[in-house]
Write a protein that holds these residues in place. Sequence first.
Motif, PDB file in Angstrom:
ATOM      1  N   ASP A  65      -1.580 -72.903 -36.141  1.00 45.88           N
ATOM      2  CA  ASP A  65      -2.660 -73.703 -36.812  1.00 45.88           C
ATOM      3  C   ASP A  65      -3.759 -73.676 -36.450  1.00 45.88           C
ATOM      4  N   VAL A  66      -4.238 -72.618 -35.661  1.00 41.94           N
ATOM      5  CA  VAL A  66      -5.578 -72.533 -35.251  1.00 41.94           C
ATOM      6  C   VAL A  66      -6.379 -71.426 -36.037  1.00 41.94           C
ATOM      7  N   ARG A  67      -7.427 -71.719 -36.269  1.00 45.96           N
ATOM      8  CA  ARG A  67      -8.602 -70.754 -36.641  1.00 45.96           C
ATOM      9  C   ARG A  67      -9.744 -70.432 -36.044  1.00 45.96           C
ATOM     10  N   VAL A  68      -9.950 -69.292 -35.933  1.00 43.08           N
ATOM     11  CA  VAL A  68     -11.145 -68.747 -34.827  1.00 43.08           C
ATOM     12  C   VAL A  68     -12.120 -68.145 -35.721  1.00 43.08           C
ATOM     13  N   SER A  69     -13.227 -68.716 -35.509  1.00 46.77           N
ATOM     14  CA  SER A  69     -14.560 -68.010 -36.142  1.00 46.77           C
ATOM     15  C   SER A  69     -15.733 -67.558 -35.030  1.00 46.77           C
ATOM     16  N   ALA A  70     -16.317 -66.600 -35.266  1.00 47.01           N
ATOM     17  CA  ALA A  70     -17.660 -66.329 -34.600  1.00 47.01           C
ATOM     18  C   ALA A  70     -18.601 -67.179 -35.217  1.00 47.01           C
ATOM     19  N   LEU A  71     -19.378 -67.670 -34.423  1.00 44.80           N
ATOM     20  CA  LEU A  71     -20.569 -68.411 -34.947  1.00 44.80           C
ATOM     21  C   LEU A  71     -21.846 -67.791 -34.608  1.00 44.80           C
ATOM     22  N   TYR A  72     -22.763 -67.824 -35.871  1.00 40.47           N
ATOM     23  CA  TYR A  72     -24.128 -67.169 -35.485  1.00 40.47           C
ATOM     24  C   TYR A  72     -25.160 -68.233 -35.972  1.00 40.47           C
ATOM     25  N   VAL A  73     -26.061 -68.286 -35.174  1.00 44.65           N
ATOM     26  CA  VAL A  73     -27.364 -69.259 -35.653  1.00 44.65           C
ATOM     27  C   VAL A  73     -28.465 -68.522 -36.231  1.00 44.65           C
ATOM     28  N   TYR A  74     -29.122 -69.261 -37.177  1.00 43.21           N
ATOM     29  CA  TYR A  74     -30.279 -68.761 -37.870  1.00 43.21           C
ATOM     30  C   TYR A  74     -31.324 -69.796 -37.766  1.00 43.21           C
ATOM     31  N   ARG A  75     -32.664 -69.704 -37.294  1.00 48.25           N
ATOM     32  CA  ARG A  75     -33.642 -70.738 -37.310  1.00 48.25           C
ATOM     33  C   ARG A  75     -34.682 -70.572 -38.221  1.00 48.25           C
ATOM     34  N   ARG A  76     -35.179 -71.527 -39.040  1.00 46.76           N
ATOM     35  CA  ARG A  76     -36.152 -71.257 -40.017  1.00 46.76           C
ATOM     36  C   ARG A  76     -37.525 -70.694 -39.277  1.00 46.76           C
ATOM     37  N   ASP A  77     -38.047 -69.771 -40.049  1.00 45.97           N
ATOM     38  CA  ASP A  77     -39.500 -69.336 -39.429  1.00 45.97           C
ATOM     39  C   ASP A  77     -40.232 -70.240 -40.021  1.00 45.97           C
ATOM     40  N   PRO A  78     -41.221 -70.912 -39.195  1.00 43.70           N
ATOM     41  CA  PRO A  78     -42.088 -71.889 -39.475  1.00 43.70           C
ATOM     42  C   PRO A  78     -43.493 -71.419 -40.413  1.00 43.70           C
ATOM     43  N   ARG A  79     -43.467 -70.089 -40.311  1.00 42.86           N
ATOM     44  CA  ARG A  79     -44.715 -69.367 -40.813  1.00 42.86           C
ATOM     45  C   ARG A  79     -44.475 -69.211 -42.299  1.00 42.86           C
ATOM     46  N   THR A  80     -43.167 -69.284 -42.894  1.00 45.79           N
ATOM     47  CA  THR A  80     -42.945 -69.236 -44.242  1.00 45.79           C
ATOM     48  C   THR A  80     -43.158 -70.483 -45.064  1.00 45.79           C
ATOM     49  N   ASP A  81     -44.001 -70.570 -45.880  1.00 45.51           N
ATOM     50  CA  ASP A  81     -44.109 -72.079 -46.381  1.00 45.51           C
ATOM     51  C   ASP A  81     -43.624 -72.047 -47.998  1.00 45.51           C
ATOM     52  N   ARG A  82     -43.245 -70.686 -48.455  1.00 46.70           N
ATOM     53  CA  ARG A  82     -42.672 -70.785 -49.708  1.00 46.70           C
ATOM     54  C   ARG A  82     -41.494 -69.909 -49.998  1.00 46.70           C
ATOM     55  N   ALA A  83     -40.803 -70.184 -50.995  1.00 40.68           N
ATOM     56  CA  ALA A  83     -39.660 -69.145 -51.375  1.00 40.68           C
ATOM     57  C   ALA A  83     -39.812 -67.767 -51.388  1.00 40.68           C
ATOM     58  N   PRO A  84     -39.051 -66.957 -50.742  1.00 38.88           N
ATOM     59  CA  PRO A  84     -37.823 -67.289 -50.262  1.00 38.88           C
ATOM     60  C   PRO A  84     -38.076 -67.626 -48.720  1.00 38.88           C
ATOM     61  N   LEU A  85     -37.519 -68.466 -48.298  1.00 39.62           N
ATOM     62  CA  LEU A  85     -37.812 -68.988 -46.993  1.00 39.62           C
ATOM     63  C   LEU A  85     -37.161 -67.798 -46.002  1.00 39.62           C
ATOM     64  N   ARG A  86     -37.475 -67.913 -44.818  1.00 36.28           N
ATOM     65  CA  ARG A  86     -37.096 -66.582 -43.689  1.00 36.28           C
ATOM     66  C   ARG A  86     -36.350 -67.218 -42.759  1.00 36.28           C
ATOM     67  N   TYR A  87     -35.060 -67.003 -42.485  1.00 40.52           N
ATOM     68  CA  TYR A  87     -34.210 -67.523 -41.351  1.00 40.52           C
ATOM     69  C   TYR A  87     -33.841 -66.467 -40.461  1.00 40.52           C
ATOM     70  N   THR A  88     -34.450 -66.445 -39.139  1.00 42.15           N
ATOM     71  CA  THR A  88     -34.178 -65.258 -38.336  1.00 42.15           C
ATOM     72  C   THR A  88     -33.062 -65.472 -37.404  1.00 42.15           C
ATOM     73  N   PHE A  89     -32.209 -64.595 -36.942  1.00 44.02           N
ATOM     74  CA  PHE A  89     -31.235 -64.637 -36.132  1.00 44.02           C
ATOM     75  C   PHE A  89     -31.696 -65.099 -34.692  1.00 44.02           C
TER      76      PHE A  89
END
Length: 94
Positions: A65-89
């Motif tokens: 009953d264990v599930r394993v997942s790889a986790l990846y984080v994306y951070r919002r690029d503060p230079r984008t101020d309108r859609a589509p927002l950009r999130y970088t790995f």
Amino acid sequence: MEWNEASRWESAVLDGGPADGLRTRVADRPHVLQVTRPCPPDGPDDPGDRDGSGDPDGPGGPGVDVRVSALYVYRRDPRTDRAPLRYTFDVASP
């Protein structure tokens, strides 16, 4: 964070990493998004499977009953101020 009708939904695109080019919607411009990818368990014919149960530790062992997942984080690029927002790995996270 509370989800309600007043939440502001915007388009976002993920840049780099395993979800490169993926488009999604986000509410209220979160600073970080997390992406997960399942890591399937080894099958019953794998070398670590001692009793053919599909669990290298035997039936009822630590892998039950264990599930394993790889986790990846994306951070919002503060230079984008309108859609589509950009999130970088973020290769250095978590």
